[in-house]
Design a protein around this motif. Structure first.
Motif, short mmCIF file in Angstrom:
data_model
loop_
_atom_site.label_atom_id
_atom_site.label_comp_id
_atom_site.label_asym_id
_atom_site.label_seq_id
_atom_site.Cartn_x
_atom_site.Cartn_y
_atom_site.Cartn_z
N ASP A 190 33.96 36.88 41.06
CA ASP A 190 34.61 37.75 40.08
C ASP A 190 35.33 36.94 39.01
O ASP A 190 35.71 35.78 39.24
N LEU A 191 35.53 37.56 37.84
CA LEU A 191 36.16 36.88 36.71
C LEU A 191 37.39 37.66 36.25
O LEU A 191 37.50 38.86 36.48
N ALA A 192 38.28 36.96 35.57
CA ALA A 192 39.49 37.58 35.04
C ALA A 192 39.17 38.42 33.81
O ALA A 192 38.12 38.27 33.18
N GLY A 193 40.10 39.30 33.47
CA GLY A 193 40.09 39.94 32.17
C GLY A 193 41.17 39.30 31.31
O GLY A 193 42.06 38.62 31.82
N PHE A 194 41.09 39.50 30.01
CA PHE A 194 42.14 38.90 29.19
C PHE A 194 42.43 39.70 27.93
O PHE A 194 41.58 40.43 27.41
N LEU A 195 43.67 39.55 27.47
CA LEU A 195 44.11 39.99 26.17
C LEU A 195 44.35 38.78 25.29
O LEU A 195 44.64 37.69 25.79
N THR A 266 48.16 33.32 22.30
CA THR A 266 47.79 32.94 23.66
C THR A 266 46.80 33.94 24.24
O THR A 266 46.82 35.14 23.90
N ASP A 267 45.92 33.45 25.10
CA ASP A 267 45.20 34.34 26.00
C ASP A 267 46.15 34.74 27.12
O ASP A 267 47.02 33.95 27.52
N LEU A 268 45.97 35.92 27.64
CA LEU A 268 46.66 36.35 28.85
C LEU A 268 45.60 36.86 29.80
O LEU A 268 44.96 37.87 29.55
N ARG A 269 45.41 36.13 30.91
CA ARG A 269 44.35 36.44 31.86
C ARG A 269 44.93 36.90 33.18
O ARG A 269 45.87 36.30 33.70
N THR A 270 44.36 37.96 33.73
CA THR A 270 44.72 38.43 35.07
C THR A 270 43.47 38.94 35.78
O THR A 270 42.44 39.17 35.16
N LYS A 271 43.63 39.16 37.07
CA LYS A 271 42.50 39.61 37.88
C LYS A 271 42.21 41.09 37.70
O LYS A 271 41.05 41.51 37.80
N THR A 272 43.25 41.88 37.47
CA THR A 272 43.07 43.34 37.39
C THR A 272 43.62 43.89 36.07
O THR A 272 44.50 43.29 35.45
N VAL A 273 43.12 45.05 35.68
CA VAL A 273 43.56 45.70 34.45
C VAL A 273 45.02 46.11 34.55
O VAL A 273 45.81 45.93 33.62
N ASP A 274 45.43 46.69 35.68
CA ASP A 274 46.81 47.15 35.83
C ASP A 274 47.80 46.00 35.66
O ASP A 274 48.83 46.15 34.99
N TYR A 275 47.49 44.86 36.24
CA TYR A 275 48.43 43.74 36.12
C TYR A 275 48.35 43.10 34.73
O TYR A 275 49.32 42.50 34.28
N LEU A 276 47.23 43.26 34.07
CA LEU A 276 47.14 42.78 32.69
C LEU A 276 48.19 43.48 31.83
O LEU A 276 48.87 42.85 31.01
N LYS A 277 48.35 44.78 32.03
CA LYS A 277 49.35 45.54 31.28
C LYS A 277 50.76 45.08 31.67
O LYS A 277 51.63 44.92 30.81
N GLU A 278 51.00 44.89 32.96
CA GLU A 278 52.33 44.49 33.44
C GLU A 278 52.71 43.10 32.92
O GLU A 278 53.83 42.88 32.45
N ALA A 279 51.78 42.18 32.99
CA ALA A 279 52.06 40.81 32.52
C ALA A 279 52.26 40.79 31.01
O ALA A 279 53.08 40.02 30.49
#
Length: 423
Positions: A190-195, A266-279
């Motif tokens: 699996d891969l991360a998602g990022f903003l 910056t990129d912001l990478r997380t494993k899940t969409v929900d935590y992407l919003k939180e981070a």
């Protein structure tokens, strides 16, 4: 035997692409050479063009119940220090996409020359996708302003254009970075998602020698922000594999003037969409607090969607495992890993079940100056044969009831919620 006999031909195609890298939405030479190859293999080939340099061709029965996509990515990375980088554009194939294309062509040629596709239950479309790498953004901004594209990534752009509307599942392949003692494939990586986040700190400029006392130093605000990011890492969930890499993107600074504006991205990478919003919320607070600490004006915040996290479809991966269990020329299979790299295959996997089969045969770090293939026989002969058997196994045994499908409008809703919630 067939794959071994065409090995040199496929290797030559791969090396030609390798030595002529092109950035996303600019892969004109690559496209022309692939189409020339397809026409030499199959003079009756029917090619559908889209999205500047993207195209596809289809084999199999017109009325097949399930439509399978095999995807290859056309673009290179921006890496001007790479030994084989294009001197004018800085493009370099140190991500392995050139081998994806060669693998796709090896499989296509096998199916056509052996007439294997005559016996299929379903259709397989070979889809050559531009612009997987998230870079050269100023050029893509211009394409968006012109109305030429809507998305920075090639797969979301094809999703918007309806290229995947009649596709039921997608298979991609990708190089595995690092060296392996044995020939290896991987599944369920699996891969991360990022903003993509940009913060513009605004202060007040004054003469740095005569009157620094009434200034508000925007550069210092960005320094406080970098410190805050470092200190906040212990507050980030380790299970989410968060990655943050702030860089200075723009500033008009002089040593005798206190800087009044600086942009950090910056990129912001997380494993899940929900935590992407939180981070993202934590990161925004760090930026605002850093400005307040030095009496800066309100921080300008810009959020741009990168790619969604990629969760490989475990059902489709069972077909890979089944072929591996009976395939004698590959030694090992790596299962259930996660890396914080990202790819627009994550966006496609939201719409349809998708997997990405990894393959060894390289040394060095992906996107690094030392990345290069070292086992071409495996990459261009053995692995394509393996993937061809996987595709045939899926064609023969896939249960369409176990597949899902979402619309492009549903996808847009998801990414808009992420971006809107992070501004």
């Amino acid at each position: 035997m067939f794959f071994k006999e065409q090995y040199q031909l496929i290797k030559d195609v791969a090396e030609d692409i390798y030595y002529h890298p092109e950035l996303g939405y600019k892969e004109q030479r690559t496209k022309e050479n692939i189409i020339r190859f397809l026409k030499e293999v199959n003079p009756d080939v029917d090619i559908e063009h889209f999205s500047t340099t993207g195209f596809k061709t289809t084999l199999g029965p017109e009325e097949g119940d399930t439509h399978i996509a095999f995807i290859a990515e056309l673009d290179a990375v921006y890496a001007p220090s790479h030994m084989y980088a294009d001197k004018e554009t800085g493009a370099a194939h140190n991500c392995g996409h050139y081998t994806q294309v060669a693998i796709a062509l090896a499989i296509y040629r096998y199916y056509v020359k052996t007439n294997a596709s005559k016996n299929w239950k379903n259709k397989i479309s070979f889809i050559f996708v531009p612009a997987e790498e998230y870079l050269d953004l100023a050029y893509r901004d211009a394409l968006i302003e012109q109305g030429t594209i809507t998305h920075y990534g090639g797969k979301p752009e094809l999703m918007k254009l309806g290229v995947f509307d009649d596709i039921d599942l997608a298979i991609c392949v990708h190089a595995i970075g690092g060296e392996f003692d044995n020939r290896t494939v991987n599944v369920n990586c699996d891969l991360a998602g990022f903003l993509y986040k940009k913060y513009t700190f605004k202060g007040k400029a004054t003469h740095a020698g005569f009157d620094p006392f009434s200034s508000k130093n925007a550069y210092s605000m960005s320094t406080v922000f970098n410190t805050a990011v470092g200190l906040m890492r212990q507050q980030l969930d380790e299970r989410e594999h968060v990655r943050i890499n702030p860089i200075v993107m723009g500033s008009d600074m002089s040593t005798n003037v206190v800087p009044n504006e600086i942009t950090v991205g910056t990129d912001l990478r997380t494993k899940t969409v929900d935590y992407l919003k939180e981070a993202a919320a934590k990161l925004d607070d760090a930026a605002k607090g850093s400005a307040i600490a030095l009496q800066g004006d309100d921080v300008g915040t810009h959020t741009q969607m990168g790619y969604l996290p990629f969760v490989q479809n475990r059902y489709l991966s069972t077909f890979v495992q089944a072929v591996f269990d009976n395939f004698s020329e590959i030694d090992e299979i790596d299962n259930e890993s996660f890396i914080s790299a990202a790819g627009d295959i994550g966006d496609l996997s939201y719409m349809i079940p998708s997997i990405q089969i990894g393959y060894s045969g390289f040394t060095g770090t992906i996107h690094g100056d030392d990345f290069i293939d070292v086992d071409p026989e495996f990459i261009y002969s053995i692995f394509p044969e393996f993937v061809a058997e996987v595709l045939e196994n899926i064609d023969e045994n896939v249960d369409k009831e176990k597949l899902y499908k979402r619309s492009y409008s549903e996808y847009l809703s998801v990414i808009n919620q992420i971006v809107d919630g992070s501004n």
